[in-house]
Enzyme design. Structure first.
Site, PDB file in Angstrom:
ATOM      1  N   CYS A 121      -1.466   0.800   7.397  1.00 23.64           N
ATOM      2  CA  CYS A 121      -2.911   0.530   7.492  1.00 23.64           C
ATOM      3  C   CYS A 121      -3.315  -0.689   6.665  1.00 23.64           C
ATOM      4  O   CYS A 121      -3.573  -1.767   7.209  1.00 23.64           O
ATOM      5  CB  CYS A 121      -3.733   1.744   7.066  1.00 23.64           C
ATOM      6  SG  CYS A 121      -3.496   3.197   8.135  1.00 23.64           S
ATOM      7  N   ARG A 122      -3.370  -0.539   5.348  1.00 24.28           N
ATOM      8  CA  ARG A 122      -3.974  -1.602   4.522  1.00 24.28           C
ATOM      9  C   ARG A 122      -3.093  -2.829   4.357  1.00 24.28           C
ATOM     10  O   ARG A 122      -3.546  -3.962   4.596  1.00 24.28           O
ATOM     11  CB  ARG A 122      -4.350  -1.027   3.144  1.00 24.28           C
ATOM     12  CG  ARG A 122      -5.481  -0.023   3.220  1.00 24.28           C
ATOM     13  CD  ARG A 122      -5.603   0.778   1.947  1.00 24.28           C
ATOM     14  NE  ARG A 122      -4.439   1.647   1.748  1.00 24.28           N
ATOM     15  CZ  ARG A 122      -4.213   2.383   0.676  1.00 24.28           C
ATOM     16  NH1 ARG A 122      -5.083   2.348  -0.322  1.00 24.28           N
ATOM     17  NH2 ARG A 122      -3.155   3.144   0.586  1.00 24.28           N
ATOM     18  N   SER A 123      -1.834  -2.647   3.944  1.00 24.87           N
ATOM     19  CA  SER A 123      -1.020  -3.853   3.687  1.00 24.87           C
ATOM     20  C   SER A 123      -0.663  -4.627   4.961  1.00 24.87           C
ATOM     21  O   SER A 123      -0.630  -5.864   4.916  1.00 24.87           O
ATOM     22  CB  SER A 123       0.220  -3.532   2.832  1.00 24.87           C
ATOM     23  OG  SER A 123       1.095  -2.642   3.464  1.00 24.87           O
ATOM     24  N   ASP A 148      -8.084   4.045   1.038  1.00 27.23           N
ATOM     25  CA  ASP A 148      -7.122   4.450   2.068  1.00 27.23           C
ATOM     26  C   ASP A 148      -7.893   4.997   3.279  1.00 27.23           C
ATOM     27  O   ASP A 148      -8.608   5.994   3.164  1.00 27.23           O
ATOM     28  CB  ASP A 148      -6.227   5.545   1.465  1.00 27.23           C
ATOM     29  CG  ASP A 148      -5.112   5.957   2.399  1.00 27.23           C
ATOM     30  OD1 ASP A 148      -5.174   5.619   3.601  1.00 27.23           O
ATOM     31  OD2 ASP A 148      -4.181   6.626   1.924  1.00 27.23           O
ATOM     32  N   ASN A 157       2.275   1.476   4.434  1.00 25.80           N
ATOM     33  CA  ASN A 157       2.567   0.208   5.141  1.00 25.80           C
ATOM     34  C   ASN A 157       2.242   0.297   6.634  1.00 25.80           C
ATOM     35  O   ASN A 157       2.900  -0.309   7.464  1.00 25.80           O
ATOM     36  CB  ASN A 157       4.027  -0.244   4.930  1.00 25.80           C
ATOM     37  CG  ASN A 157       4.308  -1.680   5.379  1.00 25.80           C
ATOM     38  OD1 ASN A 157       5.391  -1.985   5.862  1.00 25.80           O
ATOM     39  ND2 ASN A 157       3.348  -2.571   5.252  1.00 25.80           N
ATOM     40  N   CYS A 159       0.871  -1.189   0.000  1.00 25.77           N
ATOM     41  CA  CYS A 159       0.000   0.000   0.000  1.00 25.77           C
ATOM     42  C   CYS A 159       0.903   1.233   0.000  1.00 25.77           C
ATOM     43  O   CYS A 159       2.077   1.138  -0.380  1.00 25.77           O
ATOM     44  CB  CYS A 159      -0.967  -0.021   1.183  1.00 25.77           C
ATOM     45  SG  CYS A 159      -0.186  -0.004   2.813  1.00 25.77           S
TER      46      CYS A 159
HETATM   47  P1  4NP Z   1      -1.773   2.840   4.107  1.00 26.17           P
HETATM   48  O1  4NP Z   1      -2.379   4.209   4.679  1.00 26.17           O
HETATM   49  O2  4NP Z   1      -1.223   3.152   2.740  1.00 26.17           O
HETATM   50  O3  4NP Z   1      -2.957   1.934   4.044  1.00 26.17           O
HETATM   51  O4  4NP Z   1      -0.714   2.404   5.102  1.00 26.17           O
HETATM   52  C1  4NP Z   1      -1.637   5.388   4.753  1.00 26.17           C
HETATM   53  C2  4NP Z   1      -0.813   5.612   5.821  1.00 26.17           C
HETATM   54  C3  4NP Z   1      -0.106   6.790   5.923  1.00 26.17           C
HETATM   55  C4  4NP Z   1      -0.217   7.739   4.931  1.00 26.17           C
HETATM   56  C5  4NP Z   1      -1.047   7.503   3.851  1.00 26.17           C
HETATM   57  C6  4NP Z   1      -1.746   6.333   3.764  1.00 26.17           C
HETATM   58  N1  4NP Z   1       0.493   8.956   5.042  1.00 26.17           N
HETATM   59  O5  4NP Z   1       0.282   9.842   4.203  1.00 26.17           O
HETATM   60  O6  4NP Z   1       1.312   9.121   5.972  1.00 26.17           O
END
Ligand code: 4NP
Length: 154
Positions: free
Chosen positions: A12-14, A123, A10, A7
């Site tokens: 939240c989703r992955s 997201d 790294n 994702c």
């Molecule tokens: P992820 O979510 O891609 O599912 O881990 C996010 C976590 C952090 C950020 C964006 C998306 N960020 O902009 O810091």
């Protein structure tokens, strides 16, 4: 067989996908036969634990993400993993740019691969609690479909 979920951050989703798949592999007695990892296209959260909201929502469904730490995807991952699954189209695009020309690794959009009702895992980072539940709902369904594929490929 080695599977990598990717994702943006790294956190939240992955990591959720990794925790859900690890749980399903353990339940099926296949933990030792399939390697699972996760990574982000961005580098903001390298070395960090998963987002607290992600960890709490996962824990409520029995997935323990406490051991996971953020890392950034790298070109060498295309040689270290057999299947790389992106959470959204932006991740997929970034991975296509990173992919070495000699890598034969399969690269796909996770939900689209199994024709679920959405193509992308939204997201949840800037949204509310419902987003984290939706991530879990989608990833549990997709991991069930992935488990069927993995069992067939072993
Ligand atoms: P992820 O979510 O891609 O599912 O881990 C996010 C976590 C952090 C950020 C964006 C998306 N960020 O902009 O810091």
């Amino acid at each position: 067989m080695r599977v990598l979920f990717v994702c943006l951050g790294n956190i939240c989703r992955s990591p959720t996908a990794e925790g859900v798949l690890r749980h399903k592999l353990r339940a099926a007695g296949l933990e030792g036969r399939i390697e699972v990892g996760s990574a982000g296209t961005g580098d903001w959260h390298v070395g960090k634990a998963a987002d607290i909201r992600t960890r709490q929502a996962a824990q409520q469904r029995g997935y323990d993400l406490s051991a996971l730490r953020g890392r950034q995807v790298k070109a060498a991952d295309f040689h270290a993993f057999d299947l790389i699954l992106a959470m959204d189209n932006s991740n997929l695009h970034d991975l296509q740019q990173l992919r070495p020309s000699n890598a034969s690794t399969e690269l796909d959009l996770f939900l689209r691969r199994y024709q679920l009702e959405l193509d992308e895992v939204p997201d949840p980072y800037y949204g509310g609690e419902a987003g984290f539940e939706q991530v879990l709902d989608l990833l549990e369904q997709a991991c069930d479909a992935l488990m069927i594929e993995l069992k067939g490929r072993l």
